[in-house]
Scaffold this motif. Structure first.
Motif, PDB file in Angstrom:
ATOM      1  N   ASP A 130       0.868  -1.177   0.000  1.00 47.37           N
ATOM      2  CA  ASP A 130       0.000   0.000   0.000  1.00 47.37           C
ATOM      3  C   ASP A 130       0.905   1.227   0.000  1.00 47.37           C
ATOM      4  N   ASP A 131       1.095   1.817  -1.187  1.00 46.36           N
ATOM      5  CA  ASP A 131       1.986   2.974  -1.326  1.00 46.36           C
ATOM      6  C   ASP A 131       1.487   4.183  -0.532  1.00 46.36           C
ATOM      7  N   GLU A 132       0.173   4.299  -0.440  1.00 41.73           N
ATOM      8  CA  GLU A 132      -0.408   5.454   0.250  1.00 41.73           C
ATOM      9  C   GLU A 132      -0.065   5.442   1.735  1.00 41.73           C
ATOM     10  N   LYS A 133      -0.165   4.279   2.350  1.00 39.80           N
ATOM     11  CA  LYS A 133       0.118   4.170   3.785  1.00 39.80           C
ATOM     12  C   LYS A 133       1.548   3.706   4.051  1.00 39.80           C
ATOM     13  N   LYS A 134       2.290   3.458   2.965  1.00 42.78           N
ATOM     14  CA  LYS A 134       3.679   2.989   3.069  1.00 42.78           C
ATOM     15  C   LYS A 134       3.762   1.731   3.942  1.00 42.78           C
TER      16      LYS A 134
END
Length: 140
Positions: free
Chosen positions: A87-91
């Protein structure tokens, strides 16, 4: 009253974290307490005795067939699976690895020599062929 109770239950089970928890528990119970089942079919012709083990999505290197004695084979299958979610958004990275091993004894209908056994893996089916040793009497 009935609608209120129904609405309360729906909202209770709509909670995302609870759903994830229930899914995780269900997956744990399934993997811990349900044995891996290897379905087997048997076919006979005048020339061959054919054993078919259904192994969908299994790689050839994860299937092992061992000749135990002249009337038994041991089939071992290893399920080794890795999944990764990023999940790139939440790293955040979630990795999961599943390792399971299933074994099944296959009893042969009559003694055979190891050299007479042929096995191949095609389309998720392990096909084991033995020469037919039974004599079929034609019925008129």
């Amino acid at each position: 009253m009935k609608k209120d109770l129904s609405h309360m239950l729906d909202s209770f089970f709509d909670d995302r974290s609870l759903k994830k928890l229930l899914y995780t528990l269900d997956e744990y119970v399934h993997r811990t307490f349900s044995p891996i089942y290897i379905p087997i079919d048997v076919r006979e012709t005048k020339e061959q005795y054919i054993i078919i083990a259904h192994l969908p999505n299994v790689k050839r290197e994860n299937v092992h067939l061992q000749f135990i004695d002249d009337t038994r084979l041991l089939l071992s299958v290893v399920y080794d699976e890795q999944t990764e979610t990023i999940d790139d958004e939440k790293k955040m990275i979630h990795r999961q690895r599943t390792y399971e091993r299933a074994t099944k004894s296959i009893f042969l209908p009559y003694p055979v020599r190891e050299s007479d056994i042929q096995a191949s893996l095609q389309d998720g089916k392990l096909i084991i062929r033995l020469p037919q040793k039974k004599t079929f009497i034609p019925i008129e």
